[in-house]
Scaffold this motif. Structure first.
Motif, mmCIF file in Angstrom:
data_model
loop_
_atom_site.group_PDB
_atom_site.id
_atom_site.type_symbol
_atom_site.label_atom_id
_atom_site.label_comp_id
_atom_site.label_asym_id
_atom_site.label_seq_id
_atom_site.Cartn_x
_atom_site.Cartn_y
_atom_site.Cartn_z
ATOM 1 N N MET A 1 0.858 -1.174 0.000
ATOM 2 C CA MET A 1 0.000 0.000 0.000
ATOM 3 C C MET A 1 0.905 1.237 0.000
ATOM 4 S SD MET A 1 -3.375 0.639 2.327
ATOM 5 C CE MET A 1 -2.597 0.732 3.914
ATOM 6 N N LYS A 2 1.233 1.771 -1.155
ATOM 7 C CA LYS A 2 2.210 2.847 -1.282
ATOM 8 C C LYS A 2 1.787 4.136 -0.586
ATOM 9 C CE LYS A 2 0.774 4.811 -5.691
ATOM 10 N NZ LYS A 2 1.168 5.090 -7.054
ATOM 11 N N TRP A 3 0.521 4.317 -0.295
ATOM 12 C CA TRP A 3 0.054 5.566 0.291
ATOM 13 C C TRP A 3 -0.152 5.487 1.801
ATOM 14 C CZ3 TRP A 3 -2.778 3.084 -3.588
ATOM 15 C CH2 TRP A 3 -3.794 2.249 -3.133
ATOM 16 N N ALA A 4 0.292 4.430 2.450
ATOM 17 C CA ALA A 4 0.158 4.332 3.901
ATOM 18 C C ALA A 4 1.114 5.314 4.577
ATOM 19 C CB ALA A 4 0.446 2.908 4.361
ATOM 20 N N VAL A 5 0.564 6.260 5.334
ATOM 21 C CA VAL A 5 1.369 7.250 6.035
ATOM 22 C C VAL A 5 1.964 6.605 7.284
ATOM 23 C CG1 VAL A 5 1.341 9.499 7.189
ATOM 24 C CG2 VAL A 5 -0.136 9.106 5.206
ATOM 25 N N ILE A 6 3.275 6.792 7.478
ATOM 26 C CA ILE A 6 3.894 6.249 8.690
ATOM 27 C C ILE A 6 4.381 7.349 9.641
ATOM 28 C CG2 ILE A 6 4.452 3.993 7.710
ATOM 29 C CD1 ILE A 6 7.337 4.970 7.379
ATOM 30 N N SER A 7 4.545 8.595 9.129
ATOM 31 C CA SER A 7 4.846 9.716 10.022
ATOM 32 C C SER A 7 4.402 11.023 9.386
ATOM 33 C CB SER A 7 6.332 9.773 10.374
ATOM 34 O OG SER A 7 7.096 10.257 9.305
ATOM 35 N N VAL A 8 4.112 11.994 10.267
ATOM 36 C CA VAL A 8 3.700 13.331 9.821
ATOM 37 C C VAL A 8 4.349 14.364 10.725
ATOM 38 C CG1 VAL A 8 1.574 13.325 11.212
ATOM 39 C CG2 VAL A 8 1.761 14.837 9.227
ATOM 40 N N GLU A 9 4.784 15.458 10.093
ATOM 41 C CA GLU A 9 5.318 16.610 10.819
ATOM 42 C C GLU A 9 4.617 17.850 10.264
ATOM 43 O OE1 GLU A 9 9.650 16.843 10.924
ATOM 44 O OE2 GLU A 9 9.692 14.699 10.513
ATOM 45 N N PRO A 10 3.668 18.414 11.029
ATOM 46 C CA PRO A 10 2.996 19.630 10.580
ATOM 47 C C PRO A 10 3.907 20.833 10.779
ATOM 48 C CG PRO A 10 2.157 18.969 12.729
ATOM 49 C CD PRO A 10 3.130 17.905 12.289
ATOM 50 N N THR A 11 3.706 21.881 9.953
ATOM 51 C CA THR A 11 4.490 23.109 10.078
ATOM 52 C C THR A 11 3.559 24.295 10.287
ATOM 53 O OG1 THR A 11 4.488 23.673 7.732
ATOM 54 C CG2 THR A 11 6.237 22.169 8.498
ATOM 55 N N LYS A 12 4.115 25.383 10.744
ATOM 56 C CA LYS A 12 3.329 26.597 11.031
ATOM 57 C C LYS A 12 2.797 27.278 9.772
ATOM 58 C CE LYS A 12 4.196 27.134 15.599
ATOM 59 N NZ LYS A 12 3.203 27.279 16.613
ATOM 60 N N ASP A 13 3.262 26.841 8.590
ATOM 61 C CA ASP A 13 2.738 27.404 7.344
ATOM 62 C C ASP A 13 1.779 26.434 6.642
ATOM 63 O OD1 ASP A 13 4.743 25.657 6.593
ATOM 64 O OD2 ASP A 13 5.613 26.983 5.099
ATOM 65 N N TYR A 14 1.134 25.584 7.434
ATOM 66 C CA TYR A 14 0.089 24.664 6.970
ATOM 67 C C TYR A 14 0.581 23.652 5.947
ATOM 68 C CZ TYR A 14 -3.046 27.719 9.503
ATOM 69 O OH TYR A 14 -3.646 28.450 10.491
ATOM 70 N N LYS A 15 1.756 23.144 6.183
ATOM 71 C CA LYS A 15 2.272 22.049 5.361
ATOM 72 C C LYS A 15 2.411 20.814 6.236
ATOM 73 C CE LYS A 15 4.618 24.686 1.800
ATOM 74 N NZ LYS A 15 4.069 25.976 2.072
ATOM 75 N N LEU A 16 2.323 19.670 5.585
ATOM 76 C CA LEU A 16 2.527 18.394 6.266
ATOM 77 C C LEU A 16 3.713 17.703 5.601
ATOM 78 C CD1 LEU A 16 -1.180 17.149 6.358
ATOM 79 C CD2 LEU A 16 0.103 18.176 8.255
ATOM 80 N N PHE A 17 4.755 17.454 6.375
ATOM 81 C CA PHE A 17 5.868 16.656 5.881
ATOM 82 C C PHE A 17 5.543 15.214 6.223
ATOM 83 C CE2 PHE A 17 7.782 20.773 5.768
ATOM 84 C CZ PHE A 17 8.580 20.711 4.629
#
Length: 79
Positions: A1-17
């Protein structure tokens, strides 16, 4: 499943790493989605910053999450 998210880092400019299964790193700009009435609570940057991974996607609470396929398709590859 290539789209399974394993980590997220939100930023103050509304981006998700994001890191997806297999180690693929991408960045998703959430800014265009802030105009959607359903996402209105996320305009509060403190709330946006509480993003976490749950069941292979990003969620903020039991009512606000985002489809992992959409995150993958609409994000940009990070070098």
């Amino acid at each position: 499943m290539k789209w399974a998210v394993i980590s997220v880092e939100p930023t103050k400019d509304y981006k998700l790493f994001l890191t997806f299964e297999g180690g693929k790193k991408r960045v998703f700009d959430f800014t265009p989605l802030l105009e959607d009435k359903l996402n209105e609570p996320l305009k509060d940057i403190n709330f946006f910053m509480t993003a976490k991974v749950h069941h292979h996607t990003v969620m903020w609470n039991e009512k606000l999450d985002i489809c992992p396929e959409y995150l993958y398709e609409k994000s940009i590859k990070v070098r």
